[in-house]
Structure formats: C-alpha cells, structure tokens
Design a protein around this motif. Structure first.
Motif, PDB file in Angstrom:
ATOM      1  N   SER A   1      31.470  36.433  40.404  1.00  0.00           N
ATOM      2  CA  SER A   1      32.864  36.662  39.641  1.00  0.00           C
ATOM      3  C   SER A   1      33.634  35.411  39.334  1.00  0.00           C
ATOM      4  O   SER A   1      33.229  34.325  39.695  1.00  0.00           O
ATOM      5  CB  SER A   1      33.580  37.725  40.563  1.00  0.00           C
ATOM      6  OG  SER A   1      34.177  36.771  41.594  1.00  0.00           O
ATOM      7  N   GLY A   2      34.687  35.685  38.500  1.00  0.00           N
ATOM      8  CA  GLY A   2      35.552  34.558  38.274  1.00  0.00           C
ATOM      9  C   GLY A   2      36.211  33.979  39.507  1.00  0.00           C
ATOM     10  O   GLY A   2      36.581  32.703  39.458  1.00  0.00           O
ATOM     11  N   LEU A   3      36.781  34.877  40.208  1.00  0.00           N
ATOM     12  CA  LEU A   3      37.129  34.545  41.507  1.00  0.00           C
ATOM     13  C   LEU A   3      36.481  33.645  42.469  1.00  0.00           C
ATOM     14  O   LEU A   3      36.689  32.508  42.938  1.00  0.00           O
ATOM     15  CB  LEU A   3      37.609  35.716  42.420  1.00  0.00           C
ATOM     16  CG  LEU A   3      38.569  35.335  43.756  1.00  0.00           C
ATOM     17  CD1 LEU A   3      39.457  34.401  43.526  1.00  0.00           C
ATOM     18  CD2 LEU A   3      38.954  36.572  44.574  1.00  0.00           C
TER      19      LEU A   3
ATOM     20  N   ALA B   1      44.382  35.680  40.577  1.00  0.00           N
ATOM     21  CA  ALA B   1      43.039  35.079  41.153  1.00  0.00           C
ATOM     22  C   ALA B   1      42.951  33.836  41.071  1.00  0.00           C
ATOM     23  O   ALA B   1      42.359  33.255  41.954  1.00  0.00           O
ATOM     24  CB  ALA B   1      41.908  35.964  40.296  1.00  0.00           C
TER      25      ALA B   1
ATOM     26  N   ASP C   1      41.078  26.892  34.553  1.00  0.00           N
ATOM     27  CA  ASP C   1      40.591  28.320  34.732  1.00  0.00           C
ATOM     28  C   ASP C   1      40.329  28.838  33.286  1.00  0.00           C
ATOM     29  O   ASP C   1      41.320  29.371  32.561  1.00  0.00           O
ATOM     30  CB  ASP C   1      41.764  29.256  35.640  1.00  0.00           C
ATOM     31  CG  ASP C   1      41.306  30.739  35.729  1.00  0.00           C
ATOM     32  OD1 ASP C   1      40.502  31.270  34.908  1.00  0.00           O
ATOM     33  OD2 ASP C   1      42.168  31.261  36.473  1.00  0.00           O
TER      34      ASP C   1
ATOM     35  N   ALA D   1      38.851  31.697  32.477  1.00  0.00           N
ATOM     36  CA  ALA D   1      38.412  33.302  32.482  1.00  0.00           C
ATOM     37  C   ALA D   1      38.853  33.982  31.293  1.00  0.00           C
ATOM     38  O   ALA D   1      38.091  34.996  31.130  1.00  0.00           O
ATOM     39  CB  ALA D   1      39.345  33.842  33.833  1.00  0.00           C
ATOM     40  N   GLN D   2      39.872  33.450  30.676  1.00  0.00           N
ATOM     41  CA  GLN D   2      40.151  34.084  29.121  1.00  0.00           C
ATOM     42  C   GLN D   2      39.790  33.368  28.152  1.00  0.00           C
ATOM     43  O   GLN D   2      40.535  33.676  27.079  1.00  0.00           O
ATOM     44  CB  GLN D   2      41.672  34.468  29.352  1.00  0.00           C
ATOM     45  CG  GLN D   2      41.942  35.386  30.728  1.00  0.00           C
ATOM     46  CD  GLN D   2      43.374  35.772  30.957  1.00  0.00           C
ATOM     47  OE1 GLN D   2      44.235  35.470  29.908  1.00  0.00           O
ATOM     48  NE2 GLN D   2      43.656  36.460  31.965  1.00  0.00           N
TER      49      GLN D   2
ATOM     50  N   SER E   1      35.160  34.038  34.003  1.00  0.00           N
ATOM     51  CA  SER E   1      34.959  35.248  34.571  1.00  0.00           C
ATOM     52  C   SER E   1      34.160  36.019  33.556  1.00  0.00           C
ATOM     53  O   SER E   1      34.438  35.813  32.126  1.00  0.00           O
ATOM     54  CB  SER E   1      36.270  36.100  34.884  1.00  0.00           C
ATOM     55  OG  SER E   1      36.223  37.229  34.773  1.00  0.00           O
TER      56      SER E   1
ATOM     57  N   LYS F   1      36.583  40.646  29.397  1.00  0.00           N
ATOM     58  CA  LYS F   1      36.782  39.378  28.666  1.00  0.00           C
ATOM     59  C   LYS F   1      36.059  39.221  27.486  1.00  0.00           C
ATOM     60  O   LYS F   1      35.034  39.865  27.058  1.00  0.00           O
ATOM     61  CB  LYS F   1      36.169  38.372  29.764  1.00  0.00           C
ATOM     62  CG  LYS F   1      36.706  38.319  31.168  1.00  0.00           C
ATOM     63  CD  LYS F   1      38.316  38.269  31.357  1.00  0.00           C
ATOM     64  CE  LYS F   1      38.869  38.038  32.564  1.00  0.00           C
ATOM     65  NZ  LYS F   1      40.174  38.650  32.812  1.00  0.00           N
TER      66      LYS F   1
HETATM   67  C1  PLP Z   1      43.227  33.699  34.552  1.00  0.00           C
HETATM   68  C2  PLP Z   1      41.934  34.536  35.508  1.00  0.00           C
HETATM   69  N1  PLP Z   1      41.509  34.009  36.750  1.00  0.00           N
HETATM   70  C3  PLP Z   1      40.690  34.554  37.200  1.00  0.00           C
HETATM   71  C4  PLP Z   1      40.287  35.828  37.086  1.00  0.00           C
HETATM   72  C5  PLP Z   1      39.213  36.388  37.891  1.00  0.00           C
HETATM   73  O1  PLP Z   1      38.012  36.794  37.395  1.00  0.00           O
HETATM   74  P1  PLP Z   1      37.263  38.067  38.209  1.00  0.00           P
HETATM   75  O2  PLP Z   1      37.826  39.337  37.988  1.00  0.00           O
HETATM   76  O3  PLP Z   1      35.993  37.914  37.478  1.00  0.00           O
HETATM   77  O4  PLP Z   1      37.070  37.657  39.525  1.00  0.00           O
HETATM   78  C6  PLP Z   1      40.644  36.655  35.913  1.00  0.00           C
HETATM   79  C7  PLP Z   1      40.127  37.897  35.552  1.00  0.00           C
HETATM   80  O5  PLP Z   1      40.360  38.780  36.165  1.00  0.00           O
HETATM   81  C8  PLP Z   1      41.603  35.848  35.168  1.00  0.00           C
HETATM   82  O6  PLP Z   1      42.079  36.633  33.937  1.00  0.00           O
END
Ligand code: PLP
Length: 365
Positions: free
Chosen positions: A59-61, A88, A156, A158-159, A180, A185
């Motif tokens: 996951s992104g987290l 997150a 980060d 993720a986006q 992520s 996404k």
């Molecule tokens: C900016 C940001 N960081 C971290 C995350 C965490 O990613 P994930 O949902 O894959 O754990 C997200 C998405 O949900 C995010 O938008």
C-alpha cells in the motif's frame, strides 16, 4: 444529468479485454507472490519515471513507512510535513515511532520552504513533501534546504504518478519517492498496492528484504521485517495500466485544461498553475469562501463533489496529543474549510464537463 465525483470502473472498461486477459494469465500461472509480474512492474515503473529502483509493497501507507524506517527514521526523530496532506503521510511517521511536525502550506496547496526552515530542530531527520492533488510541488527551495540542513528528503507521490518539476518526475528528487496504487489513483490497481522508488541501491535491497519478513534469502532473516508485498495479480494489472498511463494522465490533463479555460466565477478560486510544473491532476480542486453553498448548488444540479480533506491531520483525534488546536496552522485550516474537488475522471464526457462548468459559473456566490 448526474455527474459522479469519480468512476473507477470507466478506467477498467477503457482497456477491459487486456485486464481480463492478464488476470486470467496470472490466475493460471500458479505464481501469486513475488514473481515475474512484480519484477516486471518494478522495472517498468522505474523506466516510466526515468530513474531509481522500484520496490513494490502492499500500500501507499506501507511505502511511506518502509521508506522512512529503512532510511533510519525512528523513535526520537521528527519528520516535517505540510499540514494539508492526507493523514496517511503522518501515520507513516507515527508507525516508525517518530513525530510528525506539521507546517503551514502556502495558499496554492504546496509545502512552504520558509515554514519548513522555521520548523527544523536538532531532532529533525527528514522532510516529507506531498505532491497533493497531482499538482507538482516547486522543488528548488525544498531540495536545497534539505541538502544544506543535512536532512533526508522524501516525497509522498501517492497522487502524483507522472508529475514533473522542470522535466524531472516526482519521486526522483530526494532519498525516496512513495507511491500508492489505491484504485482511484492515476495509476490505480484493482485492490491495494504501493511502491517505494529510490536511487540508493543499498536502501532498495534492504526495502526488498524488509517487505518480505526481513528475508534477503529464503529463511535467512537479517532483521525484523514485515509482510508487505505487491501481489502478482495487482502487479500484472498494474503492468497493463502502466502501458496506458501517459494516455490516462493526458485525459485528466484535458479535463483540467477545460476547467482552467472555462471556469469563470469570481466566487471560485482556480488552482494555481506554476511554470516548470507538469501536473497529472489526480484531483481538480477549487476554493471558495462559500464552499458549502457551492457544494449544495452543484448537488442541486446533479453534480457530485468531494472534499480533500475536511479535517487537517493536526485537528484529527489521532493527533490531538500534539496539542495543536485550531489556529495553529491557519492556512491549512483555511484550505480545509474552502477546498472542493470537482468531478475529474477518465471516462468523463465533454457534456459532463460542460455541465460542471455551467453549474460552477452560475453559482451566485
Ligand atoms: C497523499 C497520500 N498519501 C498516502 C496515501 C496512502 O496510500 P494507501 O491508501 O495506498 O495506503 C494516500 C492515499 O490514500 C494519499 O492520498
């Protein structure tokens, strides 16, 4: 007309036969964890970015947590974040036993190098910037600040799959970029997934072991690791989508270009476009002092919207222990009270975009 806020299945339908063929091939392969699909995705994603080594995780987290941990962030350390990020980002810092230090962003949604500099203490180990909404952060000030202060710099992303600053892609500016692949996404899987990208080959090797119980070689566990692997089914489907990512990002960019050109309401502030930044517009976020009324006006015309994010992390219950009350990060709080994400998704029709434009432009303010 009803315009949804998002439509993940429209992305699937665009290349449906390829996804279905890949899913069947993986199911029939008998290899479901850490096989050729994952290795191929890791190579392909680094090629897409134009550098770095990719380590696929769950996951992104987890990507953020694993990157921080392997780069040495732990108890007693502080990591500087922007106060308008998704929670997150901060959770990853907390999972490492470190403390997130929230700084006020600027009004354009970006981390402020000036506010970051003011937040540095002897305990600061890292700066973790978020390219929120698929809008690329101007990186010059942050990279020079991190270098001169001897701090780790993480992104980060993720986006921000495919964003660029002065031609270089997000994820390659510092010690690690964390992605992520959550389904909505720009590069979304069909379940959870994430990845760390780093130019440090030794760190990449350690991340590869850490995600797999700390095991460099089967049954040889050099450290206490975790189970956080990108699975073969998600990796296979991501391989298909990665092949289309440039076109998918171009579709999002096309929607943003129409909004930027056609939205024209003095009660609505458009996102700032910065020379040198190439955005992928994960979200198209406007601001209005009358945000809730604007949202109701749009809903009355069948247009769904979202708020990213209504409660900044420092005001959430999770971070109440930091003792940062309302007023401690005025810009982040103002953004939380005024932002509105307009529909912007692959599969959106020209008529749907026009309906959003007309509805926003007719908002009396
Ligand atoms: C900016 C940001 N960081 C971290 C995350 C965490 O990613 P994930 O949902 O894959 O754990 C997200 C998405 O949900 C995010 O938008």
């Amino acid at each position: 007309m009803h315009v949804p806020a998002n439509s993940p299945e429209a992305v699937f339908r665009l290349n449906q036969t390829e996804y279905e063929a890949k899913a069947i091939a993986v199911l029939r392969s008998g290899r479901y964890i850490l096989g050729e699909e994952t290795r191929s995705f890791e190579r392909g994603f680094s090629a897409f970015l134009g550098g770095g080594t990719t380590v696929g995780v769950a996951s992104g987290l987890d990507a953020l947590t694993i990157a921080l941990h392997v780069l040495g962030v732990g108890p007693g350390d502080e990591v500087i974040l922007q106060g308008n990020t998704y929670i997150a980002t901060a959770l990853a810092v907390s999972r490492c036993g470190a403390v997130p230090v929230f700084t006020d962003p600027d009004e354009r949604f970006f981390m402020s190098p000036k506010n970051v500099a003011a937040a540095i203490t002897p305990r600061t180990r890292a700066v973790l910037v978020t390219h929120l909404y698929g809008m690329m952060t101007p990186m010059d000030g942050l990279t020079s600040l991190a270098a001169s202060a001897g701090l780790l710099l993480l992104e980060d992303c993720a986006q921000a799959h495919g964003c660029r600053w002065r031609g270089k892609k997000a994820g390659l500016f510092g010690d690690a970029g964390c992605f992520s692949f959550y389904p909505t996404k720009n590069l979304g899987a069909f379940g959870d997934g994430g990845a760390v990208v780093t130019k440090d080959e030794t760190a990449a090797e350690r991340m590869r072991a850490y995600r797999n119980y700390g095991s460099e070689k089967k049954y040889h566990n050099a450290e206490i690791g975790v189970n956080s692997r990108l699975d073969e089914l998600q990796a296979g489907l991501l391989n298909v989508k990665l092949g289309h990512l440039d076109e998918l990002n171009a579709i999002k960019r096309g929607i943003a270009e129409r909004y930027l050109k056609e939205l024209d309401n003095p009660a609505v502030i458009l996102p700032a476009v910065i020379p040198g930044a190439e955005n992928v517009w994960h979200q198209f976020v406007v601001r209005s002092a009358a945000r809730d009324a604007l949202r109701r006006h749009l809903a009355g015309r069948g247009i769904d919207t979202d708020i990213h994010y209504p409660i900044p992390p420092h005001l959430s219950g999770a971070y109440a222990f930091l003792g940062l009350g309302r007023g401690s990060l005025p810009v982040a709080e103002k953004l939380a009270d005024t932002v509105l994400s307009l529909p912007s998704f692959v599969g959106m029709t020209g008529a749907e975009i026009s309906a959003v434009v007309d509805a926003v432009n007719s908002f009396p303010g």
